[in-house]
Design a protein around this motif. Structure first.
Motif, PDB file in Angstrom:
ATOM      1  N   CYS A  22       0.833  -1.210   0.000  1.00  0.00           N
ATOM      2  CA  CYS A  22       0.000   0.000   0.000  1.00  0.00           C
ATOM      3  C   CYS A  22       0.864   1.254   0.000  1.00  0.00           C
ATOM      4  O   CYS A  22       0.659   2.167  -0.816  1.00  0.00           O
ATOM      5  CB  CYS A  22      -0.918  -0.016   1.218  1.00  0.00           C
ATOM      6  N   CYS A 123      -4.756   3.922   9.346  1.00  0.00           N
ATOM      7  CA  CYS A 123      -5.147   2.716   8.611  1.00  0.00           C
ATOM      8  C   CYS A 123      -4.589   1.481   9.303  1.00  0.00           C
ATOM      9  O   CYS A 123      -3.379   1.362   9.501  1.00  0.00           O
ATOM     10  CB  CYS A 123      -4.651   2.778   7.171  1.00  0.00           C
ATOM     11  N   LEU A 175      -4.147  -2.818  -1.936  1.00  0.00           N
ATOM     12  CA  LEU A 175      -4.870  -1.948  -2.863  1.00  0.00           C
ATOM     13  C   LEU A 175      -6.074  -1.293  -2.183  1.00  0.00           C
ATOM     14  O   LEU A 175      -6.312  -0.092  -2.325  1.00  0.00           O
ATOM     15  CB  LEU A 175      -5.322  -2.751  -4.080  1.00  0.00           C
ATOM     16  N   TYR A 176      -6.847  -2.086  -1.451  1.00  0.00           N
ATOM     17  CA  TYR A 176      -8.003  -1.529  -0.740  1.00  0.00           C
ATOM     18  C   TYR A 176      -7.561  -0.507   0.304  1.00  0.00           C
ATOM     19  O   TYR A 176      -8.238   0.517   0.514  1.00  0.00           O
ATOM     20  CB  TYR A 176      -8.825  -2.638  -0.088  1.00  0.00           C
ATOM     21  N   ALA A 178      -4.923   1.421   0.137  1.00  0.00           N
ATOM     22  CA  ALA A 178      -4.569   2.646  -0.587  1.00  0.00           C
ATOM     23  C   ALA A 178      -5.824   3.414  -0.985  1.00  0.00           C
ATOM     24  O   ALA A 178      -5.886   4.645  -0.855  1.00  0.00           O
ATOM     25  CB  ALA A 178      -3.734   2.304  -1.825  1.00  0.00           C
ATOM     26  N   ILE A 179      -6.850   2.700  -1.451  1.00  0.00           N
ATOM     27  CA  ILE A 179      -8.112   3.359  -1.833  1.00  0.00           C
ATOM     28  C   ILE A 179      -8.747   4.024  -0.619  1.00  0.00           C
ATOM     29  O   ILE A 179      -9.219   5.170  -0.681  1.00  0.00           O
ATOM     30  CB  ILE A 179      -9.077   2.336  -2.459  1.00  0.00           C
ATOM     31  N   GLY A 180      -8.771   3.303   0.507  1.00  0.00           N
ATOM     32  CA  GLY A 180      -9.377   3.854   1.719  1.00  0.00           C
ATOM     33  C   GLY A 180      -8.656   5.095   2.211  1.00  0.00           C
ATOM     34  O   GLY A 180      -9.288   6.081   2.624  1.00  0.00           O
ATOM     35  N   LEU A 182      -6.800   7.184   0.391  1.00  0.00           N
ATOM     36  CA  LEU A 182      -7.031   8.285  -0.542  1.00  0.00           C
ATOM     37  C   LEU A 182      -8.428   8.878  -0.364  1.00  0.00           C
ATOM     38  O   LEU A 182      -8.616  10.098  -0.433  1.00  0.00           O
ATOM     39  CB  LEU A 182      -6.836   7.800  -1.982  1.00  0.00           C
ATOM     40  N   ALA A 183      -9.419   8.005  -0.106  1.00  0.00           N
ATOM     41  CA  ALA A 183     -10.772   8.498   0.130  1.00  0.00           C
ATOM     42  C   ALA A 183     -10.828   9.344   1.400  1.00  0.00           C
ATOM     43  O   ALA A 183     -11.468  10.409   1.435  1.00  0.00           O
ATOM     44  CB  ALA A 183     -11.754   7.325   0.236  1.00  0.00           C
ATOM     45  N   SER A 204     -11.201  -8.345   2.126  1.00  0.00           N
ATOM     46  CA  SER A 204     -10.687  -8.012   0.794  1.00  0.00           C
ATOM     47  C   SER A 204     -10.797  -9.201  -0.149  1.00  0.00           C
ATOM     48  O   SER A 204     -11.178  -9.059  -1.318  1.00  0.00           O
ATOM     49  CB  SER A 204      -9.237  -7.543   0.892  1.00  0.00           C
TER      50      SER A 204
END
Length: 396
Positions: A22, A123, A175-176, A178-180, A182-183, A204
């Motif tokens: 991540c 995180c 990946l999840y 990183a998405i979380g 960024l959100a 995941s």
């Protein structure tokens, strides 16, 4: 040109793969990543060799730790905790993958850290998440692949359950995560506040069951292992050729008709048993037997050339030597050569993220153990005498 995430500082307290993967993605995008390990190094992958570089760095460690600075810090000591808290006050994100409750026992959990920095995004990556009856169980990729249903649908009826060849649950979780993150960073622009991001390998992997999970939830039928066949599309699998095997992936009836014409069996596409995909699924074995016999008449390269010309999706089954020799891989810069302090240079897999104005850059090699400890502590205002004292007391 600066990176898309320039100005974001991330404290990476994670080890092994999901967390480091991540933060490597975020570092590739321009964020400043500080990798924090215990004195002597605590990322297990450093010792997961061979193969190793000439300087002793394991290939596994290199895969997920570029574009980071590295420091050591003993978080079991009060002095070490105070240093981390100073870093937290100047950071945007903390990411960790300790067992549930560990950071809280150290006084470094989200509820404790947000008091000193309300904008911090925290995180946590664990095997099973922060809630639920499994929350305290350790979670390793192999176990997750088994428990989350992936192995039950991978392999064939003859082979039995098979794991995927890479630690896919870790990769998906990275990946999840990183998405979380960024959100949460984006939402912070609105609220001015941080939040916690709870990522689990189990969740995941369940999410990534996609169509197979949906098939079960709609039908109630437990899916079987189908090897290289597709449960919803026919023909969509590997086929034998004159000199090996290859993949043919027919996605619609039009492509099926083109395939039949190429194989000199045009009447097959007009047969009611095979004319539509639902009927092809019902008569799968009969159809596959016919196509397989025709595919054996030419080599994989001959078929690939012809299939590409008529627009029927197909591809070779590459080993890694063949893969990294592909012109497409070279053109897309999916292998990067970077300088390394103990091995002269190393080759790393490039980033799949292609941004037009803020392209991904590999600016830093994966850090040696504590390589930037002095540098980071000096930036925090510590004098060299204090830093030397930290080292004597095994705080760094």
């Amino acid at each position: 040109m600066s990176g898309a995430l320039q100005g974001i500082r991330i404290l990476d307290l994670s080890r092994v793969l999901a967390g480091p993967y991540c933060t490597m993605i975020l570092g590739d995008l321009g964020a400043e990543i500080i990798k924090v390990e215990a004195p002597g190094g605590s990322d297990d992958t450093r010792n997961w060799g061979p193969p190793n570089t000439k300087g002793g760095e394991s290939a596994y460690y290199l895969t997920a730790n570029r574009n980071k600075r590295g420091m050591t810090l003993n978080l079991k000591t009060e002095a070490g905790k105070e240093v981390l808290k100073k870093l937290v006050k100047q950071s945007d994100v903390v990411i960790e993958n300790f067992r549930n409750g560990t950071m809280e026992r150290w006084g470094l959990g989200y509820e404790q850290l947000k008091v000193m920095n309300p904008r911090i995004i925290y995180c946590s990556i664990t095997g099973f998440g922060r809630t639920g009856p499994y929350k305290d169980l350790p979670g390793y990729d192999f176990i997750i692949q088994a428990m989350a249903g992936l192995m039950s649908i991978t392999g064939s009826e003859k082979s039995g359950p098979i794991k995927v060849g890479v630690p896919i649950s870790d990769v998906l979780s990275g990946l999840y995560a990183a998405i979380g993150i960024l959100a949460a960073l984006n939402e912070r622009h609105i609220s001015g506040e941080g939040q916690s991001v709870d990522i689990s390998l189990f969740d995941s992997q369940i999410s990534a069951l996609v169509n197979v999970a949906s098939n079960y939830l709609v039908s109630g039928k437990i899916p079987k292992r189908m090897g290289n066949e597709h449960p919803n599309i026919v023909p969509y699998q590997t086929f034998p050729t004159k000199d090996g095997e290859m993949v043919v992936a027919v996605g619609n009836d039009r492509q099926f008709r083109k395939l039949c014409e190429l194989l000199n069996i045009p009447d097959i596409s007009l047969d009611k048993k095979f004319a539509t995909n639902p009927m092809r699924i019902q008569h799968r074995q009969e159809l596959i037997s016919i196509i397989s016999e025709e595919m054996k008449k030419k080599t994989s390269k001959e078929w690939l050339r012809s299939l590409n010309e008529i627009g029927v999706p197909a591809g070779p089954i590459n080993n890694l030597s063949e893969l990294f020799s592909e012109e497409q891989v070279i053109e897309r810069e999916m292998v990067q050569k970077i300088d390394h302090p103990t091995s002269s240079s190393v080759h790393l897999v490039g980033s799949p993220l292609k941004l037009s104005r803020t392209p991904v850059k590999i600016k830093r090699h994966p850090p040696l153990i504590g390589e930037h400890t002095n540098e980071i502590l000096q930036e925090l205002g510590f004098e060299q005498e204090e830093i030397d004292n930290f080292r004597e007391q095994q705080i760094i």
